[in-house]
Design an enzyme around this catalytic site. Structure first.
Site, mmCIF file in Angstrom:
data_model
loop_
_atom_site.group_PDB
_atom_site.id
_atom_site.type_symbol
_atom_site.label_atom_id
_atom_site.label_comp_id
_atom_site.label_asym_id
_atom_site.label_seq_id
_atom_site.Cartn_x
_atom_site.Cartn_y
_atom_site.Cartn_z
ATOM 1 N N GLY A 70 0.817 -1.201 0.000
ATOM 2 C CA GLY A 70 0.000 0.000 0.000
ATOM 3 C C GLY A 70 0.849 1.249 0.000
ATOM 4 O O GLY A 70 2.081 1.188 0.006
ATOM 5 N N THR B 232 1.235 3.384 2.382
ATOM 6 C CA THR B 232 1.888 3.631 3.670
ATOM 7 C C THR B 232 2.692 2.431 4.142
ATOM 8 O O THR B 232 3.829 2.577 4.593
ATOM 9 C CB THR B 232 0.836 3.994 4.738
ATOM 10 O OG1 THR B 232 0.088 5.126 4.298
ATOM 11 C CG2 THR B 232 1.507 4.317 6.065
ATOM 12 N N GLY C 229 -7.675 0.814 -7.980
ATOM 13 C CA GLY C 229 -6.584 0.295 -7.157
ATOM 14 C C GLY C 229 -6.755 -1.177 -6.844
ATOM 15 O O GLY C 229 -7.870 -1.660 -6.624
ATOM 16 N N ASP D 51 -6.028 -2.828 -4.191
ATOM 17 C CA ASP D 51 -6.587 -3.081 -2.866
ATOM 18 C C ASP D 51 -8.106 -2.986 -2.880
ATOM 19 O O ASP D 51 -8.804 -3.797 -2.256
ATOM 20 C CB ASP D 51 -5.989 -2.122 -1.833
ATOM 21 C CG ASP D 51 -6.074 -0.651 -2.248
ATOM 22 O OD1 ASP D 51 -6.377 -0.364 -3.427
ATOM 23 O OD2 ASP D 51 -5.836 0.215 -1.383
#
Length: 257
Positions: free
Chosen positions: A8, A10, A108, A110
């Site tokens: 991701g 982060t 995305g 995710d």
């Protein structure tokens, strides 16, 4: 065993799964410059602490929203786990769902994985809320088709922007306010109220608008580390699935086989 990797904006999350069940989970800050060798040293130590060896990993699947991080993760799989990693959304691991939006190629990884896992675990029309770097709202119809959604700044991102732009405001931890009052009596309390209740209001307001627009009953599924924090003060969530993205990766892996 399967090593599922979710890179991701982060953090990069590594999860070790056996027959679809998560046996161990680790995370490291996302840094596209991190080499395969650096990943291997860090991950080998963590595997050992959990009682596993690298040889226990027979397959690797990767999802990423950070394209520059992908190469080193692929090298990690090739060099240290002796296998070619499947890449979520690419050949051999296609989404297998209808992306009913104008730019499906820009969704995305995710979010696509969250949709896949949420639909498999919860029948009917859904809203999937992911509390990550961004806070995303994804609408899934009863057939599993992705219909679109909303992208809002994540709560940490908003707090960082506030503290950076306002010289006299201190950095605070994200937590539920100690009282139900929304009238802060000091600076820190006022910041807690603004960040926390502001996000609760955003979540509840956007969910209400999405439900009105869809016009059918919608179950709300929350994922991401901060979902539990907001569950304390709102009843908008019907279920919390903390590992939705990893579960989606495991489902893609099983389909590929």
């Amino acid at each position: 065993m399967l090593l599922a990797i979710d890179a991701g904006n982060t953090n990069v999350v590594f999860a070790l799964l056996d027959e679809g069940r998560i046996r161990a989970r680790w995370r490291i800050a996302t840094d596209p410059r991190r080499t395969a060798d650096e990943y291997a040293v860090w991950l080998s130590q963590l595997l050992s602490l959990e009682g596993y060896d690298r040889s226990a990993v027979s397959g690797v699947i990767i999802a990423t929203v950070v394209p520059r991080a992908l190469h080193n993760l692929q090298v990690l799989s090739q060099k240290y786990f002796k296998t070619e990693a499947l890449i979520a959304g690419q050949a051999g691991a296609e989404w297998g769902i209808h992306l009913d939006v104008e730019e499906p190629q820009n969704l995305g990884a995710d979010r696509a994985l969250n949709v896949i896992a949420a639909h498999a675990r919860h029948p009917g029309d859904l809203i999937v809320i992911d509390f990550g770097t961004a806070t995303t709202f994804d609408v899934v119809d009863y057939s599993g088709a992705y219909k679109g959604g909303i992208i809002a700044p994540g709560i940490n991102l908003s707090l960082d922007a506030l503290v950076t732009a306002a010289a006299k405001l201190p950095r605070i931890a994200i937590s539920a306010p100690q009282t139900a009052s929304v009238i802060g009596r000091n600076t820190v309390d006022q910041m807690h109220i603004g960040i926390y209740w502001g996000y609760v209001a955003m979540i509840e307001g956007l969910v209400a608008r999405l439900k009105d627009e869809v016009g059918r009953p919608l179950k709300v599924i929350a994922t991401g580390g901060l979902a539990i924090l907001f569950e304390e003060r709102t009843d908008v969530f019907d279920a919390i699935e903390p590992d939705l993205t990893i579960q989606g990766l495991a489902m893609l892996w099983e389909r590929s086989r």
